[in-house]
Design a protein around this motif. Structure first.
Motif, PDB file in Angstrom:
ATOM      1  N   MET A  77      -3.154  12.620   2.439  1.00 26.61           N
ATOM      2  CA  MET A  77      -3.563  11.467   3.246  1.00 26.61           C
ATOM      3  C   MET A  77      -2.750  10.226   2.884  1.00 26.61           C
ATOM      4  O   MET A  77      -2.331   9.464   3.751  1.00 26.61           O
ATOM      5  CB  MET A  77      -5.057  11.179   3.043  1.00 26.61           C
ATOM      6  CG  MET A  77      -5.998  12.247   3.553  1.00 26.61           C
ATOM      7  SD  MET A  77      -5.873  12.497   5.335  1.00 26.61           S
ATOM      8  CE  MET A  77      -4.999  14.044   5.396  1.00 26.61           C
ATOM      9  N   VAL A  78      -2.523  10.028   1.588  1.00 23.79           N
ATOM     10  CA  VAL A  78      -1.721   8.885   1.135  1.00 23.79           C
ATOM     11  C   VAL A  78      -0.309   8.966   1.718  1.00 23.79           C
ATOM     12  O   VAL A  78       0.224   7.992   2.251  1.00 23.79           O
ATOM     13  CB  VAL A  78      -1.656   8.817  -0.407  1.00 23.79           C
ATOM     14  CG1 VAL A  78      -0.702   7.709  -0.858  1.00 23.79           C
ATOM     15  CG2 VAL A  78      -3.048   8.578  -0.994  1.00 23.79           C
ATOM     16  N   SER A  79       0.293  10.150   1.632  1.00 22.33           N
ATOM     17  CA  SER A  79       1.679  10.299   2.113  1.00 22.33           C
ATOM     18  C   SER A  79       1.761  10.141   3.630  1.00 22.33           C
ATOM     19  O   SER A  79       2.701   9.529   4.152  1.00 22.33           O
ATOM     20  CB  SER A  79       2.274  11.640   1.667  1.00 22.33           C
ATOM     21  OG  SER A  79       1.651  12.712   2.330  1.00 22.33           O
ATOM     22  N   ASN A  90       3.978   7.064   8.084  1.00 19.04           N
ATOM     23  CA  ASN A  90       3.914   6.559   9.457  1.00 19.04           C
ATOM     24  C   ASN A  90       2.508   6.002   9.707  1.00 19.04           C
ATOM     25  O   ASN A  90       1.635   6.690  10.216  1.00 19.04           O
ATOM     26  CB  ASN A  90       4.235   7.680  10.442  1.00 19.04           C
ATOM     27  CG  ASN A  90       4.430   7.155  11.861  1.00 19.04           C
ATOM     28  OD1 ASN A  90       3.925   6.095  12.221  1.00 19.04           O
ATOM     29  ND2 ASN A  90       5.152   7.905  12.683  1.00 19.04           N
ATOM     30  N   ARG A  91       2.340   4.745   9.338  1.00 17.53           N
ATOM     31  CA  ARG A  91       1.008   4.128   9.443  1.00 17.53           C
ATOM     32  C   ARG A  91       0.509   4.109  10.886  1.00 17.53           C
ATOM     33  O   ARG A  91      -0.667   4.378  11.158  1.00 17.53           O
ATOM     34  CB  ARG A  91       1.028   2.708   8.870  1.00 17.53           C
ATOM     35  CG  ARG A  91      -0.300   1.982   9.014  1.00 17.53           C
ATOM     36  CD  ARG A  91      -0.370   0.717   8.203  1.00 17.53           C
ATOM     37  NE  ARG A  91      -1.671   0.086   8.330  1.00 17.53           N
ATOM     38  CZ  ARG A  91      -2.143  -0.831   7.496  1.00 17.53           C
ATOM     39  NH1 ARG A  91      -1.405  -1.222   6.467  1.00 17.53           N
ATOM     40  NH2 ARG A  91      -3.331  -1.364   7.680  1.00 17.53           N
ATOM     41  N   GLU A  92       1.404   3.807  11.808  1.00 17.43           N
ATOM     42  CA  GLU A  92       0.997   3.710  13.210  1.00 17.43           C
ATOM     43  C   GLU A  92       0.465   5.046  13.729  1.00 17.43           C
ATOM     44  O   GLU A  92      -0.584   5.097  14.385  1.00 17.43           O
ATOM     45  CB  GLU A  92       2.189   3.254  14.053  1.00 17.43           C
ATOM     46  CG  GLU A  92       1.800   2.923  15.491  1.00 17.43           C
ATOM     47  CD  GLU A  92       2.974   2.386  16.300  1.00 17.43           C
ATOM     48  OE1 GLU A  92       2.938   2.537  17.527  1.00 17.43           O
ATOM     49  OE2 GLU A  92       3.908   1.828  15.696  1.00 17.43           O
ATOM     50  N   GLU A 146     -12.223   7.865  -5.246  1.00 20.11           N
ATOM     51  CA  GLU A 146     -11.400   7.003  -6.105  1.00 20.11           C
ATOM     52  C   GLU A 146     -10.018   6.734  -5.503  1.00 20.11           C
ATOM     53  O   GLU A 146      -9.428   5.683  -5.734  1.00 20.11           O
ATOM     54  CB  GLU A 146     -11.240   7.645  -7.494  1.00 20.11           C
ATOM     55  CG  GLU A 146     -12.506   7.571  -8.341  1.00 20.11           C
ATOM     56  CD  GLU A 146     -12.460   8.523  -9.529  1.00 20.11           C
ATOM     57  OE1 GLU A 146     -11.352   9.037  -9.843  1.00 20.11           O
ATOM     58  OE2 GLU A 146     -13.517   8.759 -10.138  1.00 20.11           O
ATOM     59  N   LYS A 147      -9.501   7.679  -4.724  1.00 13.88           N
ATOM     60  CA  LYS A 147      -8.170   7.515  -4.123  1.00 13.88           C
ATOM     61  C   LYS A 147      -8.230   6.947  -2.709  1.00 13.88           C
ATOM     62  O   LYS A 147      -7.197   6.625  -2.121  1.00 13.88           O
ATOM     63  CB  LYS A 147      -7.453   8.874  -4.066  1.00 13.88           C
ATOM     64  CG  LYS A 147      -7.155   9.457  -5.443  1.00 13.88           C
ATOM     65  CD  LYS A 147      -6.202  10.635  -5.313  1.00 13.88           C
ATOM     66  CE  LYS A 147      -5.740  11.094  -6.692  1.00 13.88           C
ATOM     67  NZ  LYS A 147      -4.550  11.914  -6.652  1.00 13.88           N
ATOM     68  N   SER A 148      -9.443   6.841  -2.163  1.00 13.68           N
ATOM     69  CA  SER A 148      -9.574   6.571  -0.726  1.00 13.68           C
ATOM     70  C   SER A 148      -9.105   5.177  -0.312  1.00 13.68           C
ATOM     71  O   SER A 148      -8.801   4.954   0.857  1.00 13.68           O
ATOM     72  CB  SER A 148     -11.027   6.773  -0.278  1.00 13.68           C
ATOM     73  OG  SER A 148     -11.875   5.822  -0.907  1.00 13.68           O
ATOM     74  N   ASP A 149      -9.042   4.224  -1.247  1.00 12.17           N
ATOM     75  CA  ASP A 149      -8.577   2.881  -0.877  1.00 12.17           C
ATOM     76  C   ASP A 149      -7.152   2.899  -0.342  1.00 12.17           C
ATOM     77  O   ASP A 149      -6.730   1.954   0.334  1.00 12.17           O
ATOM     78  CB  ASP A 149      -8.646   1.940  -2.089  1.00 12.17           C
ATOM     79  CG  ASP A 149     -10.066   1.440  -2.339  1.00 12.17           C
ATOM     80  OD1 ASP A 149     -10.955   1.761  -1.527  1.00 12.17           O
ATOM     81  OD2 ASP A 149     -10.288   0.756  -3.359  1.00 12.17           O
ATOM     82  N   LYS A 150      -6.425   3.977  -0.624  1.00 11.96           N
ATOM     83  CA  LYS A 150      -5.033   4.056  -0.188  1.00 11.96           C
ATOM     84  C   LYS A 150      -4.869   4.671   1.203  1.00 11.96           C
ATOM     85  O   LYS A 150      -3.779   4.659   1.763  1.00 11.96           O
ATOM     86  CB  LYS A 150      -4.211   4.876  -1.191  1.00 11.96           C
ATOM     87  CG  LYS A 150      -4.122   4.235  -2.571  1.00 11.96           C
ATOM     88  CD  LYS A 150      -3.342   5.123  -3.520  1.00 11.96           C
ATOM     89  CE  LYS A 150      -3.249   4.493  -4.912  1.00 11.96           C
ATOM     90  NZ  LYS A 150      -2.559   5.371  -5.870  1.00 11.96           N
ATOM     91  N   PHE A 151      -5.973   5.233   1.755  1.00  9.69           N
ATOM     92  CA  PHE A 151      -5.814   5.879   3.069  1.00  9.69           C
ATOM     93  C   PHE A 151      -7.032   5.749   3.984  1.00  9.69           C
ATOM     94  O   PHE A 151      -6.938   6.061   5.174  1.00  9.69           O
ATOM     95  CB  PHE A 151      -5.462   7.365   2.908  1.00  9.69           C
ATOM     96  CG  PHE A 151      -6.447   8.159   2.094  1.00  9.69           C
ATOM     97  CD1 PHE A 151      -7.635   8.594   2.644  1.00  9.69           C
ATOM     98  CD2 PHE A 151      -6.170   8.460   0.767  1.00  9.69           C
ATOM     99  CE1 PHE A 151      -8.544   9.320   1.882  1.00  9.69           C
ATOM    100  CE2 PHE A 151      -7.072   9.192  -0.006  1.00  9.69           C
ATOM    101  CZ  PHE A 151      -8.262   9.616   0.564  1.00  9.69           C
ATOM    102  N   ALA A 152      -8.184   5.312   3.476  1.00  6.40           N
ATOM    103  CA  ALA A 152      -9.361   5.150   4.340  1.00  6.40           C
ATOM    104  C   ALA A 152      -9.209   3.859   5.140  1.00  6.40           C
ATOM    105  O   ALA A 152      -8.919   2.800   4.578  1.00  6.40           O
ATOM    106  CB  ALA A 152     -10.629   5.100   3.507  1.00  6.40           C
ATOM    107  N   LEU A 153      -9.390   3.959   6.455  1.00  3.97           N
ATOM    108  CA  LEU A 153      -9.187   2.814   7.324  1.00  3.97           C
ATOM    109  C   LEU A 153     -10.517   2.225   7.806  1.00  3.97           C
ATOM    110  O   LEU A 153     -11.508   2.948   7.974  1.00  3.97           O
ATOM    111  CB  LEU A 153      -8.338   3.207   8.534  1.00  3.97           C
ATOM    112  CG  LEU A 153      -6.886   3.606   8.241  1.00  3.97           C
ATOM    113  CD1 LEU A 153      -6.178   3.989   9.531  1.00  3.97           C
ATOM    114  CD2 LEU A 153      -6.140   2.491   7.528  1.00  3.97           C
ATOM    115  N   TYR A 154     -10.485   0.920   8.057  1.00  6.12           N
ATOM    116  CA  TYR A 154     -11.649   0.208   8.555  1.00  6.12           C
ATOM    117  C   TYR A 154     -11.219  -0.517   9.834  1.00  6.12           C
ATOM    118  O   TYR A 154     -10.637  -1.602   9.788  1.00  6.12           O
ATOM    119  CB  TYR A 154     -12.161  -0.778   7.496  1.00  6.12           C
ATOM    120  CG  TYR A 154     -12.561  -0.063   6.219  1.00  6.12           C
ATOM    121  CD1 TYR A 154     -13.848   0.424   6.045  1.00  6.12           C
ATOM    122  CD2 TYR A 154     -11.624   0.182   5.214  1.00  6.12           C
ATOM    123  CE1 TYR A 154     -14.214   1.117   4.897  1.00  6.12           C
ATOM    124  CE2 TYR A 154     -11.969   0.874   4.065  1.00  6.12           C
ATOM    125  CZ  TYR A 154     -13.264   1.337   3.905  1.00  6.12           C
ATOM    126  OH  TYR A 154     -13.605   2.039   2.769  1.00  6.12           O
TER     127      TYR A 154
END
Length: 622
Positions: free
Chosen positions: A356-358, A363-365, A390-398
């Motif tokens: 998920m991080v990668s 490609n964020r868009e 613990e890792k979700s701050d790098k890929f969880a979207l709001y």
């Protein structure tokens, strides 16, 4: 030779599912073939390995089913050692030792006794075998499941083993071609050695320059029913996106949509594991069919009930996991208690988080566009797996109601200056339905606030997790109260009414409504704000939402009362006009009309109440 043997115990104790005998025998044939390959590579076997296959044949007339390989084969001494001694050494002791765990743990596969599963469906079993070793003589072993067997030399020119099952009367279904094809497809679809099951007709292409009326030739070829090199056995560098999508359709022929993306698993320490997991389009669906991840051992199908091996939140995914460290015959309770399996579960969780991080970084868009279809998996993982969280701050979207997407730190940085209340707490406003809660969202935006759109069914659980782990933040649904109360500021409030007028106003409204589910709450708001606004207390509404997704809480199912705050704007013109009225009937009519409008904005006006409101509204136009 007459001795006490294990065969009579097979059906009774060792397998509940008779059909897996074929899986066991093919697994043995595969082992014999791959071991021979290893011996030829290291120079220990001086034979031509060639392109060996495993052949499965049915002879309905003779009532036999045979499995033939071109692997190691056995000498007479090896048959004596591996077939007889295991079966004929202390059957009573064996049974006493393993009878309690036999049905639960799949004793045969676990203890290397897979061959004996043949006696579940056969009244007699023959083995024809010839070792790869030089000057070996072929031997034939016959046993009918009684305490007697025959071992003798026989004629066999090629190396390898053929096992012939004389099918018992109560198992004749295993002589049907369709049944055997079904089992081979189920268990051995990706077997690493090609499996021949009959032949098929293929049409040859016409040579260039053929006459117009030329008919293409047809040939009979081996019908190989498996794919020995599925995607998960290859290096990711060998595969393109199209290859993964083709493999997905091979696994799930009835799926017509391509997966959103895949995760290729490959680890050799501290355990061996390969596989490919796919993210299908999920949207907000928590009730999609689970058990879609298939577990294999060395390309042999074990089960698609992978709870305990795969973390719960990934049960929504699809794909394959292959590990030689998992026994072929194990119960779910065994898997859930096994140490190696727990490590596998942790590894898969980590691998998915890293993927998920990668994907986000690459490609964020594109990731944002797919968020709506994957969020349910991510949010479920954040709630249920601490390491994933613990890792979700790098890929969880709001996401916001305006279509912006923030990572957690971006969100807090964006809203902190404006959405921090008088006590220093950052308040995160959210909506679950942008259309239904539009007026509340508009009020928040007028104040310059951001409103998140969190609409998955597990949002209440996610919010609780975030509030308990993040510093000094709280969540409030945008319709939980008037916006001034959701984010309280140190701002002076000017009231148009004195305390006596307020008490009178509140009493008039309570007497007119006379309904326990409405709590009247007077607020000194801007005169342009609505006279009546219905809100639902955050705690009650959140508990109801959690109950709907399985968190019943202290109220139990169906125990939450319907409760609303009726926020009355005491500074509105409506309040002033109401106090001027002398007639209680006029006051009641005004109050009920205003309440109905507030209900209408919350989609709560239904049935007779809605009919009466519409009729009353039309009459006022005359």
């Amino acid at each position: 030779m007459s001795v006490e043997n294990i065969f009579p115990l097979i059906k009774k104790f060792l397998y509940s599912d008779h059909e897996i005998f074929l899986r066991e025998l093919i697994s043995n044939a595969t082992d014999a073939t791959t071991k021979l390959k290893h011996l030829t590579v290291i120079g220990e076997a001086k034979v031509d390995y060639g392109n060996p296959i495993i052949e499965v044949k049915i002879d309905q007339e003779a009532k036999t089913l045979s499995i033939k390989d071109q692997g190691l084969g056995m000498t007479g001494e090896e048959v004596e050692k591996y077939i007889n001694q295991v079966a004929f050494s202390g059957a009573e002791e064996f049974l006493e030792k393993y009878k309690d765990s036999a049905k639960d743990a799949g004793i045969i596969g676990h203890f290397g006794l897979g061959f004996y599963s043949a006696f579940m469906v056969a009244e007699k079993v023959e083995i024809f075998t010839k070792s790869y070793k030089e000057d070996s003589k072929a031997v034939r072993w016959i046993c009918d499941g009684s305490p007697e067997y025959t071992l003798e030399e026989t004629e066999k020119s090629d190396r390898g083993t053929e096992i012939v099952l004389h099918i018992a009367e109560d198992s004749l279904e295993f002589l049907e071609e369709s049944k055997i094809r079904e089992l081979l497809t189920k268990y051995n679809k990706f077997n690493q050695i090609p499996i021949k099951f009959g032949t098929k007709t293929e049409t040859l292409p016409l040579p260039e320059g053929s006459a117009e009326d030329a008919k293409p030739e047809t040939v009979e070829v081996d019908n190989i029913i498996n794919n020995p090199t599925p995607a998960w056995t290859k290096a990711p560098s060998e595969l393109k996106a199209e290859d993964y999508n083709n493999f997905y359709r091979e696994l799930y022929p009835m799926q017509f949509e391509d997966p959103l993306f895949h995760i290729h698993l490959n680890v050799d320490y501290p355990f061996n594991l390969t596989g490919v997991l796919f993210f299908p389009k999920l949207a907000n669906n928590l009730n999609i069919e689970k058990d879609k991840i298939q577990l294999y051992q060395n390309q042999v199908f074990v089960t698609d009930e992978v709870k305990g091996i795969v973390p719960d939140f990934l049960m929504l995914l699809r794909g394959v996991i292959d590990s030689p460290d998992i026994p072929l015959n194990v119960s779910r309770s065994y898997l859930q208690a096994d140490g190696a399996v727990k490590k596998i579960s942790s590894y898969i969780t980590k691998k998915v988080a890293d993927k998920m991080v990668s994907l986000f970084n690459e490609n964020r868009e594109d990731y944002q566009q797919k968020w709506n279809d994957i969020k349910i998996v991510i949010e479920y993982g954040m709630i249920s797996e601490d390491k994933f969280y613990e890792k979700s701050d790098k890929f969880a979207l709001y996401p916001t109601t305006e279509g912006q997407y923030y990572l957690w730190n971006e969100l807090v940085e964006k809203i902190k200056p404006t959405q921090t209340d008088k006590d220093g707490k950052t308040v995160i406003l959210y909506a679950t339905n942008a259309d239904e809660q539009h007026s509340y969202i508009a009020s928040a935006k007028d104040k310059g606030y951001e409103v998140l759109l969190l609409d998955s069914p597990i949002v209440p659980h996610l919010i609780q997790k975030l509030e308990s782990s993040k510093d000094n933040v709280s969540f409030a649904r945008v319709d939980a109260d008037h916006i001034n109360n959701l984010i309280k500021k140190d701002e002076p409030v000017i009231s148009k009414l004195n305390e006596t007028d307020k008490e009178t106003l509140k009493k008039n409204i309570e007497e007119s409504i006379n309904d326990q589910k409405f709590t009247v709450q007077l607020e000194d708001l801007d005169s342009t704000d609505a006279p009546f606004t219905l809100t639902q207390p955050e705690f009650i509404r959140r508990m109801k939402d959690m109950q709907a997704t399985g968190g019943g809480g202290m109220f139990g199912m169906g125990g939450f009362p319907e409760m609303y705050n009726l926020v009355v704007n005491s500074n509105s013109d409506f309040a002033g006009e109401l106090l001027k009225k002398d007639s209680s009937e006029e006051k009641s009519a005004m109050i009920n009309q205003a309440l109905d409008l507030a209900k209408l904005s919350q989609n709560l006006l239904k049935g007779k109440e809605l009919t009466d409101f519409i009729k009353r509204s039309f009459e006022s136009l005359k």
